[in-house]
Design a protein around this motif. Sequence first.
Motif, PDB file in Angstrom:
ATOM      1  N   CYS A 220       0.849  -1.294   0.055  1.00 57.40           N
ATOM      2  CA  CYS A 220      -0.069  -0.039  -0.060  1.00 57.40           C
ATOM      3  C   CYS A 220       0.848   1.354  -0.070  1.00 57.40           C
ATOM      4  O   CYS A 220       0.469   2.127   0.508  1.00 57.40           O
ATOM      5  CB  CYS A 220      -0.873   0.094   1.239  1.00 57.40           C
ATOM      6  SG  CYS A 220      -2.116  -1.079   1.151  1.00 57.40           S
ATOM      7  N   GLY A 221       1.823   1.067  -0.608  1.00 47.51           N
ATOM      8  CA  GLY A 221       2.760   2.518  -0.981  1.00 47.51           C
ATOM      9  C   GLY A 221       2.963   3.227   0.212  1.00 47.51           C
ATOM     10  O   GLY A 221       3.511   3.052   1.027  1.00 47.51           O
ATOM     11  N   SER A 222       2.361   4.491   0.278  1.00 47.35           N
ATOM     12  CA  SER A 222       2.835   5.494   1.236  1.00 47.35           C
ATOM     13  C   SER A 222       1.883   5.190   2.673  1.00 47.35           C
ATOM     14  O   SER A 222       2.208   5.984   3.621  1.00 47.35           O
ATOM     15  CB  SER A 222       2.342   6.928   0.797  1.00 47.35           C
ATOM     16  OG  SER A 222       0.798   6.835   0.621  1.00 47.35           O
TER      17      SER A 222
ATOM     18  N   SER B 295       9.257   7.405   0.071  1.00 46.02           N
ATOM     19  CA  SER B 295       9.274   7.902   1.463  1.00 46.02           C
ATOM     20  C   SER B 295       9.232   6.897   2.157  1.00 46.02           C
ATOM     21  O   SER B 295       9.803   7.016   3.347  1.00 46.02           O
ATOM     22  CB  SER B 295       8.139   8.996   1.686  1.00 46.02           C
ATOM     23  OG  SER B 295       6.677   8.163   1.528  1.00 46.02           O
ATOM     24  N   VAL B 296       8.492   5.818   1.933  1.00 47.82           N
ATOM     25  CA  VAL B 296       8.342   4.757   3.149  1.00 47.82           C
ATOM     26  C   VAL B 296       9.428   4.100   3.045  1.00 47.82           C
ATOM     27  O   VAL B 296      10.126   3.396   4.143  1.00 47.82           O
ATOM     28  CB  VAL B 296       7.197   4.108   3.137  1.00 47.82           C
ATOM     29  CG1 VAL B 296       5.860   4.726   3.447  1.00 47.82           C
ATOM     30  CG2 VAL B 296       6.889   3.093   1.908  1.00 47.82           C
ATOM     31  N   VAL B 297      10.189   3.749   1.911  1.00 46.62           N
ATOM     32  CA  VAL B 297      11.474   3.198   1.681  1.00 46.62           C
ATOM     33  C   VAL B 297      12.668   4.050   2.494  1.00 46.62           C
ATOM     34  O   VAL B 297      13.439   3.459   3.474  1.00 46.62           O
ATOM     35  CB  VAL B 297      11.876   2.833   0.332  1.00 46.62           C
ATOM     36  CG1 VAL B 297      13.486   2.381   0.228  1.00 46.62           C
ATOM     37  CG2 VAL B 297      10.910   2.057  -0.414  1.00 46.62           C
ATOM     38  N   TYR B 298      12.659   5.153   2.370  1.00 41.13           N
ATOM     39  CA  TYR B 298      13.542   6.133   3.175  1.00 41.13           C
ATOM     40  C   TYR B 298      13.186   6.158   4.579  1.00 41.13           C
ATOM     41  O   TYR B 298      14.165   5.890   5.460  1.00 41.13           O
ATOM     42  CB  TYR B 298      13.511   7.736   2.662  1.00 41.13           C
ATOM     43  CG  TYR B 298      14.524   8.591   3.346  1.00 41.13           C
ATOM     44  CD1 TYR B 298      15.659   8.534   3.256  1.00 41.13           C
ATOM     45  CD2 TYR B 298      13.788   9.430   4.449  1.00 41.13           C
ATOM     46  CE1 TYR B 298      16.437   9.293   4.062  1.00 41.13           C
ATOM     47  CE2 TYR B 298      14.496  10.216   5.174  1.00 41.13           C
ATOM     48  CZ  TYR B 298      16.102  10.169   4.761  1.00 41.13           C
ATOM     49  OH  TYR B 298      16.892  11.093   5.776  1.00 41.13           O
TER      50      TYR B 298
ATOM     51  N   ASP C 297       7.565  11.276  11.627  1.00 41.06           N
ATOM     52  CA  ASP C 297       8.412  10.246  10.798  1.00 41.06           C
ATOM     53  C   ASP C 297       8.101  10.270   9.194  1.00 41.06           C
ATOM     54  O   ASP C 297       9.034  10.607   8.543  1.00 41.06           O
ATOM     55  CB  ASP C 297       8.034   8.714  11.202  1.00 41.06           C
ATOM     56  CG  ASP C 297       8.496   8.518  12.951  1.00 41.06           C
ATOM     57  OD1 ASP C 297       8.754   9.589  13.541  1.00 41.06           O
ATOM     58  OD2 ASP C 297       8.183   7.532  13.266  1.00 41.06           O
ATOM     59  N   LEU C 298       7.138   9.949   8.828  1.00 41.05           N
ATOM     60  CA  LEU C 298       6.696   9.621   7.450  1.00 41.05           C
ATOM     61  C   LEU C 298       6.736  11.024   6.545  1.00 41.05           C
ATOM     62  O   LEU C 298       7.068  10.968   5.474  1.00 41.05           O
ATOM     63  CB  LEU C 298       5.223   9.160   7.374  1.00 41.05           C
ATOM     64  CG  LEU C 298       4.951   8.631   5.940  1.00 41.05           C
ATOM     65  CD1 LEU C 298       5.873   7.670   5.359  1.00 41.05           C
ATOM     66  CD2 LEU C 298       3.481   8.042   6.042  1.00 41.05           C
ATOM     67  N   PHE C 299       6.360  12.208   7.303  1.00 42.92           N
ATOM     68  CA  PHE C 299       6.065  13.389   6.208  1.00 42.92           C
ATOM     69  C   PHE C 299       7.348  14.167   6.993  1.00 42.92           C
ATOM     70  O   PHE C 299       7.233  15.397   6.689  1.00 42.92           O
ATOM     71  CB  PHE C 299       4.655  14.235   6.826  1.00 42.92           C
ATOM     72  CG  PHE C 299       3.604  13.368   5.978  1.00 42.92           C
ATOM     73  CD1 PHE C 299       3.412  13.769   4.813  1.00 42.92           C
ATOM     74  CD2 PHE C 299       3.029  12.367   6.678  1.00 42.92           C
ATOM     75  CE1 PHE C 299       2.252  13.184   4.110  1.00 42.92           C
ATOM     76  CE2 PHE C 299       1.768  11.833   6.086  1.00 42.92           C
ATOM     77  CZ  PHE C 299       1.416  12.133   4.727  1.00 42.92           C
TER      78      PHE C 299
END
Lengths: 410, 410
Positions: free
Chosen positions: A124-126, A299-302, B135-137
């Motif tokens: 689910c991507g982000s 962004s979630v990989v980072y 975290d995410l943003f």
Amino acid sequence: MSTENKVKLYGFGAVGQGFHSYLVDNNEEDRLHTVIVKDETKKRKPIKAILETTNPNTAQDKTMHAIVELISSAEEAYGIVYENLEIGKNVISANKKLIANHLAELVKAEKQYNGKFLYEGAVCGSIPIIRILNDLFANDPVRQVSGIFNGSSNYILSKLFNEGISYQEALQQAQDLGFAEADPTSDVGGYDALYKLIIVAAHAFGKIVKPNEVLNIGIQNISLADIEFAKKHHQKIKLIAKSSLEGNKLILSVLPTFVNSENDLFNVENEYNAVLVESDNIGQHFYKGKGAGSLPTGSVVYSDLKAIDAGYSYSYSKLDKQNIQLANEEQINVVLSAETVSNIQNIGVDISNFTPINFDGSQLLGKIALADLKRNKTLIEQKGVSVIVIEDENLINELRNASVKEAVKL
Amino acid sequence: MSTENKVKLYGFGAVGQGFHSYLVDNNEEDRLHTVIVKDETKKRKPIKAILETTNPNTAQDKTMHAIVELISSAEEAYGIVYENLEIGKNVISANKKLIANHLAELVKAEKQYNGKFLYEGAVCGSIPIIRILNDLFANDPVRQVSGIFNGSSNYILSKLFNEGISYQEALQQAQDLGFAEADPTSDVGGYDALYKLIIVAAHAFGKIVKPNEVLNIGIQNISLADIEFAKKHHQKIKLIAKSSLEGNKLILSVLPTFVNSENDLFNVENEYNAVLVESDNIGQHFYKGKGAGSLPTGSVVYSDLKAIDAGYSYSYSKLDKQNIQLANEEQINVVLSAETVSNIQNIGVDISNFTPINFDGSQLLGKIALADLKRNKTLIEQKGVSVIVIEDENLINELRNASVKEAVKL
């Protein structure tokens, strides 16, 4: 040159480039030591890291802080991920097919050799659903996780519904815009959603299941007649991946499903994904966000890399704690439809208890076990029969009553 | 007895008991060393920890791993939280009023004395929005965060809309069911939502604002006529906390708002909370979950403790990085309504450019600056004038055109 905080990246497609741009934005571009690409002569924006062609040589990986695997082939990815976990490396992957097929052994290797293995980008991507299930719901009995896990098929369903075009036209448009692959089977056939469901279920319920044990039916046979039927009854059709636990019975499926406007999934359109979680203590949670794309997934990989830096790993607190069994004998209400009734009669499914709900019997309502659909999946696909789950009890009764009245009239 | 991983808990109300039950479920009840309560003779289920009466004596706190502050008084909580941060302790709080009023100094104390300060339980109950923003943003320019941040007022609005009862009746029902306090001002007046908005804005945009700099108008003046008007135009009224950044201008408000069925907030009913985030890279995210309650909020307090165990702290990566200014001169479209037009004429607001949209002029549509509403807030409340934001451009045009036609007819 010291490589102590360095990263080696396999694959430089959309997600790899998104991940790279987060490194740049955070003044961490220097951490990217090597990028493995298929073709080093391909024209691309210049990056500081060493570019090498594909030839998984993990010998050099030993000195890296983390390996980030973002290639498309699940088979090649398996070698990269497994061999690096075996030498105790920290590994990040977004390869849902690889993870769904090998999760048990990958988790075992992670524990045995003391690496860390994170894969938020795979699902689910982000939406950080793995982290949320692993952390927030770690100690809360989860009853159900369901959602729209595939953006390409959701995009096509939105087109079908909003523009009245055929499945083939909508697929073509999605491919032209890059929302669907040249070979769309994994997306429109529900395989991509199935892989994600397998990963979600491992964290939500602590049970690792093989993808081939679970029924997935895609959207290829959804016709304009199905869309018209949905509109007439104030429903939309969504491809829903669903997992639920009743006692020790785990019920998993990926199936087109009628949803009404009271369902949070009703308003999830185009390339968006969404997840609904229901647990004993926290109650109902709903998340919606972009399901794919360079920056959303990058962004979630980072954020996985930052989590590894901070010493985080998945706790798998529920894994193998209960004797949970997959329950494919579960009966569900479905509408089966096709161009002619004979198509439905030839899919190997016993429809003697089904109720015809249109004038020529090419649309039938009835209850059937997931296992029966699974056994006859190939015939269902070949005969162009659409299978759509119907959960709204009021609508089921309405359709049954209308059918009875019709029969009396005849 | 060593106290190295021990926890001291201030307050044993609903959230404190929820937190305790997570400790028990995870075989960590022994970590709870002391619980500070107002009345140690009060009948309660037996717990293993030492019970002491309230008398904040932080001397003993020095030996604790973490202090968990879950009392209701923001003033007393300030002493507990600040003094413990000053001695370098790890502190968890769910006190939104305390945090919103003192965030800058608390963050400074956390950094200066090397404790950790987490407060996920302060904002939107079970939704881990602070962690997600932090975290995410962290590296993604956020454009807007808005949502339903107060479950009590949302519960009352659901009742008004679904049952056609008056505000007073709905409030009484909410109080009887424990969804609203005996003194409901903080909830229904939009103060509770405002405190949460201040905390959210600090993480989303990196700007810490004082609560008294921001306009909050509650739901006390919403009448059945307002509800009927909403229904007629296919809208619902929700109390929306909204923050947005345009250039370096930060616009913050808590205001009743008309939302239509295309808005994700439309389906958020009863005691549920929800948050919408819009950023440059990740795009739109939406979260929904229970906004309060013993176990939903207890779960995130427990997850804060586990985060502290793992060495996690908020990064505040955006804090004071840009020259952001609060922009209260921002103009918004609103509907003003009251029992009689004279009430609206007496709130100190210039309504000469407003358009009457009902027969007797007691309902007006127009544009007004947040600062003008803020300056005249006391009069608005006293005169029983409801202020409802209207964002739907089609509806604004429809109302204006209908009004012109009406004027021509007269």
